[in-house]
Design a protein around this motif. Structure first.
Motif, PDB file in Angstrom:
ATOM      1  N   SER A  27       2.317   1.843  -3.339  1.00 25.89           N
ATOM      2  CA  SER A  27       1.381   2.431  -4.303  1.00 25.89           C
ATOM      3  C   SER A  27       1.154   3.913  -4.003  1.00 25.89           C
ATOM      4  CB  SER A  27       0.064   1.650  -4.342  1.00 25.89           C
ATOM      5  OG  SER A  27      -0.692   1.914  -3.187  1.00 25.89           O
TER       6      SER A  27
ATOM      7  N   PHE B 246      -7.932   2.875   3.054  1.00 26.63           N
ATOM      8  CA  PHE B 246      -7.119   1.837   3.697  1.00 26.63           C
ATOM      9  C   PHE B 246      -7.296   1.925   5.211  1.00 26.63           C
ATOM     10  CE2 PHE B 246      -4.882   3.131  -0.211  1.00 26.63           C
ATOM     11  CZ  PHE B 246      -4.886   1.908  -0.891  1.00 26.63           C
TER      12      PHE B 246
ATOM     13  N   THR C  51       0.848  -1.200   0.000  1.00 21.38           N
ATOM     14  CA  THR C  51       0.000   0.000   0.000  1.00 21.38           C
ATOM     15  C   THR C  51       0.882   1.249   0.000  1.00 21.38           C
ATOM     16  OG1 THR C  51      -1.609  -1.229   1.305  1.00 21.38           O
ATOM     17  CG2 THR C  51      -1.899   1.156   1.203  1.00 21.38           C
TER      18      THR C  51
END
Lengths: 211, 468
Positions: free
Chosen positions: A137, A167, A134
């Motif tokens: 990204s 998230f 994550t």
């Protein structure tokens, strides 16, 4: 302590692993007996091309144009995007003091060093652990989009991208409560003063050599 | 139920536990120094609070103090203000001990607390300093805290904490000649990485650990934090008890016997379980030298500086490239080809009497290499200095062309004037080789006292086993 609830902030990426607290705030600035004023010396050795000492007017110092904090597009950033083991090394709370004084309110990384992580919560700075892929990204999106922002909702425990990807992140109930309400620990702890006294008396009776 | 040593230490200090597992942990010993305490004392005053139990405090000035020309006092006005602030905060405070600048027992906080028997098994020990992990060598739960927590402990005698996971690092076998606790610490960090212990308390065990002196155990626990663990602990045994007997703050008479009986329970039960177990054979550990800017960037002295081209992970490759550039080293060069400018023997990792004996044993009758500009020997405390002088170690160092200094943290973090110039390369017995740690642009290689002494004589790294 400043409250932290909802933050919509510009993101500044610091693409290095193992950033230590000596790098965050070099030792010469630890001679101060104050809690504030460390922001201009945050990442001092990376940010300026000369050698910094306490008392210098940082606005007059030569800046390293390659360092992210000096790039125009990241001015005013409130969220620091970092790599693994951020804040390792010395326990100096001057590190989160400098980060907060500069204007960051949150740090996102795949992992943090324990003492630094803990120190952040005492200063209204929210360290967020997200999975490595994550974070990867987010680094890519941040590089691709000028003015890249993230929204951090502490109550909901989410980090949301401009595209709407949310998230989730973990935080203990105690820390969340303190941050949301801007509470310092000492007052909360002293509500248990009688318990502490009782514990201490028992300990004194059992292990008198400790007192 | 079988308990680990960490379980025993933790459970015996829990005053209160919240539903989410957050605990109030009672703190037995609070170590205080000048750098991380002024804001805490000020916070206490501003809130109109007083210290809960000032007798739990041992304080000294160590980070900022000069190690030479003590007759000239502290020249740096900002450093002096910080040391003066400590003096003012400790005046009328009623601490258990306060050793101000120039006191005969002044020194590095992590050296003076144990040598005065102020670190005892079964204690919780905190200090606004990450190397507080040192005190775990005594079977105490000890770790570094931030300044807000220093204030919290002053005000409440407790710490808000959550229990960490447990890791057992077992080193079995016999360490080779010329291989010591520092090499064990660096080899462990090389294996688990600087974040390997994050979120854990590490217990060091195994026959090689039991074979270490208390000084060696302190060196090892001191560097637990460089492996990411806030605390490193070692079970109590006869070595621990023998070290403590007769020290100033150690219990006496009937209390001693009661204490020893309790201390002997401070070990992990035979069938206790750990979240992670790491096993290392002592015989596989060679003398270690760091080559990069993180303690995990470490190699055996016979190794070669790594080549980033061989690293597949882009973040790691970038770290290697950056480190090589910062350190001014070439990929694939032998460690023993690295020439040094200065040597520092000292710090809370390696400034105790045994460390100085180890270095002096290598140096005796030899001279420092002409190419080495300076060798600083900085004892960890006034007591260590006096002991070393009684043994004539100071003369060994001075005759070799080394400088024999006054105690303090010195060039480990270079807050005082003991520092490297930009680009200078140092063999150092300290604990961190971060960029700029020993001065802006400084290049640090972490080694044992024996390896540092040998490098001072040769002018470059050598395998200390070749000259023993």
């Amino acid at each position: 302590m400043k409250k932290f609830d909802l933050l919509d902030g510009l993101v500044c990426p610091l693409d290095r692993a193992n950033v230590d607290t000596d790098a965050i705030i070099p030792k010469q600035f630890l001679k101060s007996i104050n809690r504030s004023g460390f922001g201009p010396n945050l990442f001092d050795e990376w940010r300026y091309t000369d050698h910094g000492e306490p008392g210098m007017d940082c606005s007059l110092r030569p800046k390293n144009p390659d360092f992210v904090l000096n790039q125009p597009r990241f001015q005013g950033a409130q969220i620091l995007l970092a790599r693994d083991n951020f804040g390792c090394g010395s326990s100096r709370e001057h590190a989160p003091w400098a980060i907060e004084d500069y204007g960051f309110r949150a740090i996102i990384a795949p992992s943090f060093a324990d003492i630094f992580f803990n120190n952040c919560f005492k200063n209204g700075v929210l360290p967020i652990v997200l999975p490595e892929e994550t974070v990867d990204s987010l680094f890519k999106e941040c590089a691709a989009q000028e003015g890249y922002r993230l929204t951090i909702d502490l109550a909901a425990q989410t980090v949301t991208t401009p595209d709407g990807d949310a998230f989730p992140f973990e935080i203990t109930a105690h820390r969340k409560h303190c941050l949301l309400n801007g509470l310092d620990d000492i007052g909360l702890t002293l509500r248990h003063a009688e318990k502490i006294k009782a514990f201490e008396e028992k300990r004194k009776a059992e292990q008198p050599w400790l007192f | 139920m079988a308990q680990t040593l960490y379980d025993k230490l933790w459970n015996s200090h829990v005053v209160h536990q919240d539903e989410d597992g957050t605990c109030l942990l009672y703190i037995d010993r609070h170590l205080v120094h000048e750098v991380t305490s002024p804001q805490a004392f000020e916070g206490l005053r501003l809130a109109g609070r007083t210290a809960w139990r000032s007798k739990s405090v041992i304080a000294t000035a160590d980070h900022n103090t000069p190690t030479d020309n003590w007759d000239q006092d502290i020249q740096d006005p900002i450093a002096k203000q910080q040391v003066d602030t400590l003096d003012a905060n400790l005046k009328n405070f009623d601490a258990l001990d306060f050793y101000p600048f120039k006191h005969e027992k002044q020194g590095i906080i992590h050296v003076i607390a144990p040598e005065n028997g102020a670190t005892l098994p079964g204690m919780t020990v905190v200090c606004g300093d990450s190397h507080t992990s040192t005190h775990g060598a005594f079977g105490a739960l000890a770790h570094g805290i931030g300044t807000s927590e220093v204030e919290h402990v002053l005000a409440t005698q407790t710490l808000v904490a959550k229990k960490a996971k447990s890791m057992l690092i077992k080193v079995e076998g016999q360490l080779g000649k010329g291989v010591g606790a520092k090499d064990v610490a660096l080899a462990i960090i090389g294996k688990i990485g600087t974040a390997g212990g994050t979120g854990y308390t590490i217990e060091f065990a195994g026959s090689a650990i039991r074979g270490l002196s208390m000084e060696g155990r302190m060196t090892l626990c001191n560097m637990a934090i460089e492996g990411g663990a806030r605390a490193g602990i070692i079970a109590v045994d006869d070595t621990t008890i023998d070290y403590l007997r007769g020290r100033t703050h150690a219990p006496k008479g009937e209390n001693w016997d009661k204490a020893v009986a309790y201390w002997k329970t401070l070990h992990s039960d035979a069938d206790a379980t750990f979240d992670t177990i790491v096993e290392i054979k002592a015989e596989t550990i060679d003398p270690q030298v760091t080559w990069g800017t993180s303690p995990e960037q470490v190699l055996a002295v016979g190794g070669k500086v790594p080549n980033p081209a061989n690293e597949a992970d882009p973040v790691k490759r970038g770290s290697i490239e950056r480190a090589l550039q910062y350190m001014g080293l070439n990929a694939d060069m032998p460690i023993t080809d690295i020439r040094i400018d200065k040597v520092f023997i000292g710090s809370c990792t390696n400034s105790r009497i045994e460390d100085l004996r180890e270095a002096a044993g290598i140096v005796k009758g030899k001279k420092k290499a002409a190419s080495v500009k300076q060798v600083l020997i900085v004892p960890g405390s006034g007591l260590v200095k006096r002991q070393a002088e009684e043994e004539g170690l100071d003369k060994v160092f001075i005759e070799a062309g080394f400088e024999w200094r006054e105690p303090g943290c010195s060039m480990c973090l270079a807050m005082n004037n003991d520092r490297l110039a930009p680009g200078e390369r140092c063999a150092s017995t300290s604990n961190r080789n971060f960029e700029g740690r020993q001065g802006a642009g400084s290049r640090t290689h972490l080694v044992s006292p024996a390896m540092a002494a040998a490098a001072a004589i040769a002018g470059h790294f050598v395998d200390v086993r070749d000259i023993l």
